[in-house]
Design a protein around this motif. Structure first.
Motif, short mmCIF file in Angstrom:
data_model
loop_
_atom_site.label_atom_id
_atom_site.label_comp_id
_atom_site.label_asym_id
_atom_site.label_seq_id
_atom_site.Cartn_x
_atom_site.Cartn_y
_atom_site.Cartn_z
N ARG A 273 0.89 -1.16 0.00
CA ARG A 273 0.00 0.00 0.00
C ARG A 273 0.92 1.21 0.00
O ARG A 273 1.82 1.30 0.85
CB ARG A 273 -0.87 0.03 1.26
N SER B 82 -15.19 15.68 6.05
CA SER B 82 -13.79 16.14 5.96
C SER B 82 -12.85 15.18 6.66
O SER B 82 -13.18 14.63 7.72
CB SER B 82 -13.64 17.50 6.62
N THR C 262 -8.55 14.79 7.62
CA THR C 262 -7.18 15.31 7.59
C THR C 262 -6.23 14.12 7.60
O THR C 262 -6.26 13.31 8.53
CB THR C 262 -6.91 16.21 8.81
N ASP D 200 -2.78 12.84 8.27
CA ASP D 200 -1.75 13.40 9.14
C ASP D 200 -0.34 12.99 8.75
O ASP D 200 0.62 13.52 9.29
CB ASP D 200 -2.03 12.99 10.60
N ASP D 201 -0.19 12.03 7.84
CA ASP D 201 1.14 11.53 7.47
C ASP D 201 1.33 11.52 5.96
O ASP D 201 1.46 10.47 5.34
CB ASP D 201 1.34 10.11 8.03
N GLU E 50 -8.56 6.10 0.82
CA GLU E 50 -8.41 7.46 1.35
C GLU E 50 -9.32 8.43 0.59
O GLU E 50 -9.99 9.28 1.19
CB GLU E 50 -6.94 7.89 1.26
N ALA F 61 -12.85 7.70 1.66
CA ALA F 61 -13.11 8.09 3.05
C ALA F 61 -13.45 9.57 3.13
O ALA F 61 -14.37 9.97 3.86
CB ALA F 61 -11.90 7.76 3.94
N LYS G 81 -9.05 11.36 16.01
CA LYS G 81 -7.76 11.01 15.40
C LYS G 81 -7.45 9.54 15.67
O LYS G 81 -7.51 9.08 16.81
CB LYS G 81 -6.64 11.90 15.94
N GLY H 51 -1.22 5.96 14.09
CA GLY H 51 -0.62 4.80 13.44
C GLY H 51 0.30 5.25 12.33
O GLY H 51 0.60 6.44 12.20
N PRO H 52 0.76 4.30 11.51
CA PRO H 52 1.71 4.66 10.44
C PRO H 52 1.09 5.54 9.35
O PRO H 52 1.81 6.17 8.60
CB PRO H 52 2.13 3.30 9.86
N CYS H 53 -0.22 5.58 9.26
CA CYS H 53 -0.87 6.53 8.33
C CYS H 53 -2.05 7.13 9.08
O CYS H 53 -3.21 6.86 8.79
CB CYS H 53 -1.28 5.86 7.03
N SER H 54 -1.70 7.98 10.05
CA SER H 54 -2.72 8.59 10.91
C SER H 54 -3.71 9.42 10.11
O SER H 54 -3.33 10.08 9.15
CB SER H 54 -2.05 9.52 11.93
N VAL H 55 -4.95 9.35 10.55
CA VAL H 55 -6.01 10.12 9.91
C VAL H 55 -6.84 10.77 11.00
O VAL H 55 -7.13 10.15 12.04
CB VAL H 55 -6.91 9.20 9.04
N THR H 56 -7.22 12.03 10.77
CA THR H 56 -8.16 12.70 11.66
C THR H 56 -9.48 12.87 10.91
O THR H 56 -9.51 13.50 9.85
CB THR H 56 -7.62 14.07 12.10
N PHE H 57 -10.53 12.27 11.44
CA PHE H 57 -11.86 12.43 10.85
C PHE H 57 -12.47 13.69 11.47
O PHE H 57 -12.64 13.78 12.68
CB PHE H 57 -12.71 11.19 11.13
N GLU I 26 -13.09 4.22 5.59
CA GLU I 26 -12.46 5.04 6.63
C GLU I 26 -11.51 4.19 7.48
O GLU I 26 -10.40 4.62 7.80
CB GLU I 26 -13.55 5.69 7.50
N ASN J 16 -9.97 1.46 6.58
CA ASN J 16 -8.79 1.07 5.81
C ASN J 16 -7.89 2.27 5.51
O ASN J 16 -6.67 2.12 5.41
CB ASN J 16 -9.22 0.37 4.52
N ALA J 17 -8.49 3.45 5.35
CA ALA J 17 -7.67 4.65 5.10
C ALA J 17 -6.72 4.89 6.27
O ALA J 17 -5.55 5.21 6.07
CB ALA J 17 -8.57 5.87 4.87
N CYS J 18 -7.21 4.71 7.49
CA CYS J 18 -6.37 4.96 8.67
C CYS J 18 -5.70 3.68 9.15
O CYS J 18 -4.92 3.71 10.10
CB CYS J 18 -7.17 5.61 9.79
#
Lengths: 226, 226
Positions: free
Chosen positions: A154, A186, A188, A190-191, A210, A213, B180, B183-189, B210, B212-214
């Motif tokens: 991925r 929305s 964000t 973060d990485d 992503e 999402a 938030k 993790g290795p691909c952090s996401v904030t919803f 969502e 899988n995105a995070c």
């Protein structure tokens, strides 16, 4: 099938030009966004693969070269007319896996986690090219099979940028940034890893998970945050 | 198939109990997280549907009632043993679409955008129950078909909470919060809708895109941010 024009700019680029022009003509101070040297283009990378010339020949026949089908935003990059079938660890398949050209010196398949779970893969998040120790797979083309011992990943979400963009945002190659995609749900990210090169246009690449999402649409307002 | 125990707490709940206990025994001040009245549980809602008793009878036969297969974290909610086949607008299908029980007074299918795109649906983001004007679909069960004229949605990501949790976070029913996932691909919803009820346990629901995105995993650290 005719090759699509390479020089139709994405909506974000046109908006950026118009915004800059309108502010100038109205004698208004340029907004923060309009001051950026380039518009931020955000594109969804659907699952795809990069192949070596040897892999292409094995899959499509001796001497075969990829045919550009659609030019991508990064200069010289294209989606090829050719696609392959990916066979996963549980013999589940994905048909019509797009090949991106031009050829590279390594073979790599980029899937979203939703794809990987459907196929039965447990794949890591990696930067493009960093495939050591990742799962392999079998590819099938009209001329035969090609076995990849590793290379299914991925892709880490990332943003391509020119040194001018890096200077504007105050970041360097391989720094992390955040990127907010505005809309009814929305998100964000973060990485987002920064990739700087003289040849790059400002463009963030996220995968289908992503993109779905955050509900990314052509007119979604997106911003990079240091 | 035996019904799973309803009272095995999720990992986040056990961690919360242990954290609170350890801090107390060591005489340390409770961390911000340990001060919360309840652990935040984040679960991925894979695609599923809610049905009326009439729809269940039409699909599974006269007098048929749903059989609990797996109890969910919200009290009384369960994944049923029964599933249906969903037929989309381009005659593409999703087999084994799980039914969540108990029955409701309206029919609703919740898909991720990745599912919807694969099926050919253009679905809106809605709160559960708000289905006016949304696309419909055909469901198929062992006893026949059931036509839904509307009700196919992507669920707005949301967090269930008890009034005690709402007081702790300083929010009210239908407020928006951010969440938030580290993790290795952090996401904030950024648009998590708060749903407050005396019967609710603290639990955020995100869909498979969502999740899988995070890269949500059972041990991912998640935090709600007002």
């Amino acid at each position: 099938m005719p090759v699509q024009q390479q020089n139709i700019p994405p909506r974000a680029v046109i908006e950026h030009m118009v915004r800059e022009q309108v502010y100038r003509e109205m004698g208004l101070p340029l907004s923060q966004q309009a001051q950026a040297p380039n518009a931020l283009v955000v594109n969804i990378s659907a699952r795809h693969c990069h192949l070596t010339p040897e892999a292409v020949e094995q899959l499509f026949g001796s001497g075969h070269e990829l045919t550009p089908h659609k030019w991508l935003y990064q200069e010289g990059a294209y989606a090829a007319k050719e696609s392959v079938t990916l066979i996963g660890p549980r013999s589940r398949v994905i048909s019509n896996l797009r090949i991106l050209g031009p050829c590279r010196d390594l073979n790599q398949v980029e899937l979203a986690f939703t794809d990987a779970i459907a196929l039965g893969f447990d794949i890591p998040i990696r930067m493009s090219g960093d495939v050591a120790g990742t799962p392999g797979c079998m590819l099938m083309g009209p001329n035969g099979y090609f076995q990849m011992d590793e290379g299914v990943i991925r892709a880490q979400p990332h943003v391509h940028m020119h040194p001018d963009d890096a200077a504007y945002y105050g970041v360097e190659h391989l720094d992390n940034m955040r990127m907010k995609v505005h809309g009814p749900c929305s998100v964000t990210f973060d990485d987002i890893v920064v990739r700087v090169d003289e040849s790059f246009s400002l463009e963030a690449h996220i995968d289908t998970d992503e993109g779905n999402a955050c509900g990314l649409k052509p007119d979604s307002f997106c911003e990079l945050i240091k």
